[in-house]
Write an enzyme that holds these catalytic residues in place. Structure first.
Site, PDB file in Angstrom:
ATOM      1  N   GLY A 228     -29.668 -25.166 -15.268  1.00 27.25           N
ATOM      2  CA  GLY A 228     -30.706 -24.200 -14.932  1.00 27.25           C
ATOM      3  C   GLY A 228     -30.176 -23.202 -13.923  1.00 27.25           C
ATOM      4  O   GLY A 228     -29.295 -23.519 -13.114  1.00 27.25           O
ATOM      5  N   ASN A 381     -32.761 -23.086  -7.175  1.00 26.23           N
ATOM      6  CA  ASN A 381     -32.734 -23.539  -8.566  1.00 26.23           C
ATOM      7  C   ASN A 381     -34.114 -23.313  -9.206  1.00 26.23           C
ATOM      8  O   ASN A 381     -35.069 -22.936  -8.523  1.00 26.23           O
ATOM      9  CB  ASN A 381     -32.313 -25.002  -8.618  1.00 26.23           C
ATOM     10  CG  ASN A 381     -33.372 -25.926  -8.072  1.00 26.23           C
ATOM     11  OD1 ASN A 381     -34.035 -25.622  -7.087  1.00 26.23           O
ATOM     12  ND2 ASN A 381     -33.541 -27.068  -8.704  1.00 26.23           N
ATOM     13  N   CYS A 383     -36.708 -25.004 -10.097  1.00 23.05           N
ATOM     14  CA  CYS A 383     -37.922 -25.644  -9.568  1.00 23.05           C
ATOM     15  C   CYS A 383     -38.072 -25.493  -8.064  1.00 23.05           C
ATOM     16  O   CYS A 383     -38.990 -26.068  -7.458  1.00 23.05           O
ATOM     17  CB  CYS A 383     -37.930 -27.112  -9.956  1.00 23.05           C
ATOM     18  SG  CYS A 383     -38.106 -27.381 -11.734  1.00 23.05           S
ATOM     19  N   GLU A 385     -36.680 -26.688  -5.494  1.00 21.00           N
ATOM     20  CA  GLU A 385     -36.479 -27.753  -4.510  1.00 21.00           C
ATOM     21  C   GLU A 385     -35.109 -27.658  -3.847  1.00 21.00           C
ATOM     22  O   GLU A 385     -34.826 -28.380  -2.891  1.00 21.00           O
ATOM     23  CB  GLU A 385     -36.666 -29.137  -5.148  1.00 21.00           C
ATOM     24  CG  GLU A 385     -35.491 -29.639  -5.997  1.00 21.00           C
ATOM     25  CD  GLU A 385     -35.598 -29.246  -7.448  1.00 21.00           C
ATOM     26  OE1 GLU A 385     -36.225 -28.206  -7.738  1.00 21.00           O
ATOM     27  OE2 GLU A 385     -35.057 -29.975  -8.305  1.00 21.00           O
TER      28      GLU A 385
END
Length: 469
Positions: A228, A381, A383, A385
């Site tokens: 990703g 990234n 998401c 986190e």
């Protein structure tokens, strides 16, 4: 047998013993009847009693009754009592379940760890287990776990060759026992020609067509291997500004975000895992309102999460209901003003409407930047986190907390051992990883970032008898 006497237990297919429960027989009969239009639960209860009577007549109470014997009796009674359509549905359902179990057992192979659910096996079959050129699966879950463990433990050769086999066995036990699982690219690619094992990447974007499409090319190569990508679009000049080389007008960062989104759609169609992206724009970029609202139309930009990069000064201005400067990223000069409270409220409204944009607190993130000498962190990234520098990549994994409760207590010693082993695993991944471009390899080898998370927290609480609230 005396009246009222009945079987006390039943042996399940996995060998475990459960209480014999006539209500479960009634429920199974009613579900089969309901599927063909039946609505009489009382009749199902009467038929379940006849099934129980049939079993007690045929078998001694000392007999170890099995699930199959109960199901045989249900079929017999349904047919004898004239419920042919219900019997047919019950038989077909039983056949389908048996077929699913056969597929499951074929997949499980020689797994010595915990038994995997049917859903888990379906996902493994679709995405993770290796296949030949014709699409046939050529490994079992156990062999997948062993492939990953042996491949990653190969890094130990650089440190202590004697411990490679022992470390590989420890990695295998940890993963096959579902105490820890690494990210998808690791499970998919370890020990293959691809050998790209990282989940998360951040790539820089500069303000030229050449740079924009070079970054897109690198992103597609990463996504092809199930990684990703995160991007900060803030260096791209605002919409409608003049482009010196052509004297035309710029289309702005949101237009290129849409191009990246479309490219991800193409890669997604041929890959094992849909592409995932994070798009970031600084709050002082002149196109910030267009960016905030770029996902207001549901499904239009479906391969991106988007986040606004805010500063402490902006948050103070929003709190005070003050205006703040919008900055042209090309010459770093103010080109206008915007009300901070209005911009913040716009973020909140769009986030309430469809979940985007998120907010990245740039000053707070960089206060804890572990390698400030390598630059500022300006993206994450997909998401969010994991804040990463340009060209950084990171391998992730999660500890399954539900596996560490014994007798309603957390086994802290074993948890500590797995945490240390998981960190060693993730660090070894850095050494055996195959990096897509040289800049990524250079940054990863410099900083060696890993991400160890948790899963199974709710399962842990259930086993500890602690309410989730």
């Amino acid at each position: 047998m005396e009246d009222g006497e009945c079987f006390k237990t039943i042996r399940k297919r996995d060998g475990s013993i459960a209480q014999f429960d006539q209500k479960k027989i009634a429920k199974a009969i009613f579900m089969a009847a309901e599927a063909v239009g039946g609505k009489d639960y009382k009749l199902a209860e009467e038929l379940s009693q006849k099934v129980t009577d049939c079993l007690t007549e045929k078998y001694s109470l000392k007999h170890s009754l099995t699930v199959e014997e109960v199901q045989d009796a249900v079929e017999r009674i349904l047919i004898q009592e004239g419920h042919v359509r219900t019997a047919k549905h019950f038989i077909l359902y039983r056949h389908d379940r048996a077929k699913a179990r056969e597929e499951r057992e074929a997949l499980i192979g020689r797994v010595g760890g915990k038994r995997l659910s049917l859903n888990s096996l379906k996902i493994l079959k679709e995405r993770y287990l290796l296949k030949d050129s014709k699409g046939n699966i050529v490994e079992t879950p156990e062999e997948m776990f062993r492939r990953v463990a042996d491949n990653v433990a190969g890094a130990e050769r650089s440190y202590d060759k004697k411990k490679e086999k022992e470390t590989a066995d420890n990695f295998y036990s940890m993963i096959a026992g579902l105490d820890f699982l690494p990210n998808s690219p690791c499970l998919m690619n370890a020990g293959t020609k691809i050998q790209q094992l990282s989940a998360c990447f951040v790539l820089p974007i500069e303000d030229s067509i050449e740079d924009i499409y070079e970054t897109l090319r690198n992103a597609m190569l990463i996504q092809k291997t199930a990684g990703g990508t995160g991007f900060n679009f803030s260096n791209i000049r605002p919409r409608h500004t003049i482009v010196d080389s052509t004297k035309g007008t710029a289309s702005g960062p949101v237009s290129f975000l849409r191009v990246y989104n479309m490219a991800t759609d193409v890669i997604k169609e041929g890959g094992k895992k849909r592409g995932a992206n994070m798009g970031v724009l600084r709050v002082d970029h002149p196109d910030i309102l267009e960016f905030i609202h770029c996902k207001d139309n549901e499904g239009e930009i479906r391969n991106f999460n988007v986040s606004v990069g805010v500063t402490d000064d902006f948050m103070a201005a929003a709190q005070a209901n003050d205006d703040y400067d919008l900055i042209n990223p090309i010459n770093k000069k103010p080109v206008g003003k915007q009300n901070a409270r209005y911009v913040f409220d716009s973020m909140v409204t769009s986030a309430w409407q469809n979940g985007d944009p998120g907010i990245l607190f740039f000053d707070r993130i960089n206060k804890d930047n572990p390698t400030p000498g390598e630059g500022r962190i300006e993206a994450t990234n997909p998401c969010a986190e994991l804040p990463l520098l340009d060209y950084e990549a990171c391998t992730l994994g999660s500890i399954n907390l539900g596996n560490f409760v014994e007798d309603k207590k957390v086994n802290w010693k074993r948890l500590q051992q797995i945490v240390w082993l998981a960190v060693r695993f993730l660090d070894d991944v850095i050494d055996v990883n195959k990096y897509i471009i040289p800049e990524i390899k250079e940054m990863v080898m410099k900083n060696r970032k890993i991400g160890l998370g948790i899963m199974g927290f709710a399962d842990m609480l259930v086993k500890l008898r602690i309410p989730y609230n």
